[in-house]
Each structure stands twice: as structure tokens, then as C-alpha cells.
Motif scaffolding. Sequence first.
Motif, PDB file in Angstrom:
ATOM      1  N   LEU A  16      41.420  95.243  61.722  1.00  0.00           N
ATOM      2  CA  LEU A  16      40.649  95.469  60.500  1.00  0.00           C
ATOM      3  C   LEU A  16      39.796  94.255  60.103  1.00  0.00           C
ATOM      4  O   LEU A  16      39.150  94.271  59.059  1.00  0.00           O
ATOM      5  CB  LEU A  16      41.593  95.836  59.349  1.00  0.00           C
ATOM      6  N   GLY A  17      39.798  93.208  60.913  1.00  0.00           N
ATOM      7  CA  GLY A  17      38.938  92.064  60.666  1.00  0.00           C
ATOM      8  C   GLY A  17      39.593  90.872  60.009  1.00  0.00           C
ATOM      9  O   GLY A  17      38.914  89.912  59.639  1.00  0.00           O
ATOM     10  N   TYR A  18      40.903  90.888  59.848  1.00  0.00           N
ATOM     11  CA  TYR A  18      41.606  89.755  59.257  1.00  0.00           C
ATOM     12  C   TYR A  18      41.831  88.673  60.306  1.00  0.00           C
ATOM     13  O   TYR A  18      42.140  88.964  61.465  1.00  0.00           O
ATOM     14  CB  TYR A  18      42.974  90.172  58.704  1.00  0.00           C
ATOM     15  N   GLU A  19      41.657  87.440  59.892  1.00  0.00           N
ATOM     16  CA  GLU A  19      42.017  86.288  60.710  1.00  0.00           C
ATOM     17  C   GLU A  19      43.444  85.922  60.313  1.00  0.00           C
ATOM     18  O   GLU A  19      43.748  85.774  59.124  1.00  0.00           O
ATOM     19  CB  GLU A  19      41.068  85.127  60.424  1.00  0.00           C
ATOM     20  N   ILE A  20      44.314  85.753  61.282  1.00  0.00           N
ATOM     21  CA  ILE A  20      45.732  85.525  61.019  1.00  0.00           C
ATOM     22  C   ILE A  20      46.103  84.085  61.337  1.00  0.00           C
ATOM     23  O   ILE A  20      45.711  83.530  62.368  1.00  0.00           O
ATOM     24  CB  ILE A  20      46.606  86.478  61.867  1.00  0.00           C
ATOM     25  N   ARG A  21      46.888  83.511  60.432  1.00  0.00           N
ATOM     26  CA  ARG A  21      47.452  82.169  60.654  1.00  0.00           C
ATOM     27  C   ARG A  21      48.925  82.231  60.285  1.00  0.00           C
ATOM     28  O   ARG A  21      49.273  82.734  59.218  1.00  0.00           O
ATOM     29  CB  ARG A  21      46.719  81.126  59.817  1.00  0.00           C
ATOM     30  N   ARG A  22      49.773  81.728  61.167  1.00  0.00           N
ATOM     31  CA  ARG A  22      51.210  81.751  60.919  1.00  0.00           C
ATOM     32  C   ARG A  22      51.695  80.343  60.622  1.00  0.00           C
ATOM     33  O   ARG A  22      51.282  79.387  61.237  1.00  0.00           O
ATOM     34  CB  ARG A  22      51.955  82.287  62.144  1.00  0.00           C
ATOM     35  N   ASP A  23      52.608  80.260  59.657  1.00  0.00           N
ATOM     36  CA  ASP A  23      53.216  78.990  59.287  1.00  0.00           C
ATOM     37  C   ASP A  23      54.682  79.261  58.977  1.00  0.00           C
ATOM     38  O   ASP A  23      55.028  79.591  57.842  1.00  0.00           O
ATOM     39  CB  ASP A  23      52.493  78.392  58.072  1.00  0.00           C
ATOM     40  N   GLY A  24      55.522  79.183  59.996  1.00  0.00           N
ATOM     41  CA  GLY A  24      56.932  79.513  59.822  1.00  0.00           C
ATOM     42  C   GLY A  24      57.082  80.980  59.483  1.00  0.00           C
ATOM     43  O   GLY A  24      56.546  81.851  60.167  1.00  0.00           O
ATOM     44  N   ASP A  25      57.783  81.277  58.381  1.00  0.00           N
ATOM     45  CA  ASP A  25      57.982  82.664  57.947  1.00  0.00           C
ATOM     46  C   ASP A  25      56.778  83.238  57.217  1.00  0.00           C
ATOM     47  O   ASP A  25      56.747  84.431  56.929  1.00  0.00           O
ATOM     48  CB  ASP A  25      59.198  82.756  57.022  1.00  0.00           C
ATOM     49  N   LEU A  26      55.803  82.398  56.901  1.00  0.00           N
ATOM     50  CA  LEU A  26      54.639  82.849  56.138  1.00  0.00           C
ATOM     51  C   LEU A  26      53.488  83.178  57.079  1.00  0.00           C
ATOM     52  O   LEU A  26      53.135  82.392  57.953  1.00  0.00           O
ATOM     53  CB  LEU A  26      54.210  81.768  55.148  1.00  0.00           C
ATOM     54  N   THR A  27      52.920  84.349  56.889  1.00  0.00           N
ATOM     55  CA  THR A  27      51.725  84.767  57.633  1.00  0.00           C
ATOM     56  C   THR A  27      50.589  84.893  56.634  1.00  0.00           C
ATOM     57  O   THR A  27      50.735  85.527  55.595  1.00  0.00           O
ATOM     58  CB  THR A  27      51.970  86.131  58.333  1.00  0.00           C
ATOM     59  N   ARG A  28      49.465  84.265  56.945  1.00  0.00           N
ATOM     60  CA  ARG A  28      48.294  84.346  56.080  1.00  0.00           C
ATOM     61  C   ARG A  28      47.240  85.200  56.765  1.00  0.00           C
ATOM     62  O   ARG A  28      46.915  84.975  57.928  1.00  0.00           O
ATOM     63  CB  ARG A  28      47.732  82.963  55.791  1.00  0.00           C
TER      64      ARG A  28
END
Length: 128
Positions: A16-28
Amino acid sequence: MITTTLEQMITHLQFLGYEIRRDGDLTRAKHPSKFNIAIKPFAGGFLFTVIFGCSDNAKRNKLSYLELINSLNAKAAIARFYADEDFDFFIEAWYPNYYDRTGFGAFLETLDRDYRLLVNSEADQYLE
């Protein structure tokens, strides 16, 4: 398993066009034209959260600010809107630990509908 569901949701969001960044348990999940979402495991599923800072106007006009939040909650289908102790503005929605493309798509569409309640309100006078 939470990891499998999260990976499937991430793939869907990327489509859907989201850029994903993971930081431990948090996904942005960052999108060029939609609200940025933080996703974290919570209560056997996932909590989707959007956060805005509040303006001085929200602190000066607490009653009007809280009335706006109440009116948004009254119209929302799946999101909950609230202010924290610093009066920052939160939107949250919970999704179960189960991925189904159609079901997750319907969740995102309904969440977008609830987000539009904020966009179409007078909230801009209270948010940064």
C-alpha cells in the motif's frame, strides 16, 4: 505466531506504499500521504498508534479540546482517540494476531475512515 502475522501485515502495508522501519518490538509505517503508524505487539494482537503533539491552544482550551476528542470517539468505528497527561493526542486501534488479506484490508480501510474524522474536524487548532 506474532512474528508471522506481523510479517504478513508488513508486506501488506508495503504493497500500500508504506515504508517500514523496525526497532525491536516497534514497527513504524511511514506513508507519503497518510498518517504515520507505530505498531507494537499488545494483548495478544497488535496496537496501531498515531501520535500528535498538542498546541498551546489545546492546553488553554482544555474543555473544547476534550469535547472534540469525545465527539471523535462517538463517531469512530474502531479507533479510540485520547489525550495523555501532557495533552498530546493519540489515535489507537487494536488488531488480533491473525492475518487474512481481506480482513486486514477491511481493518485498514475502516481505520482510514476513522482517521478522516480527525482530518475533517476542527482539530488542527489543537494539534502540532
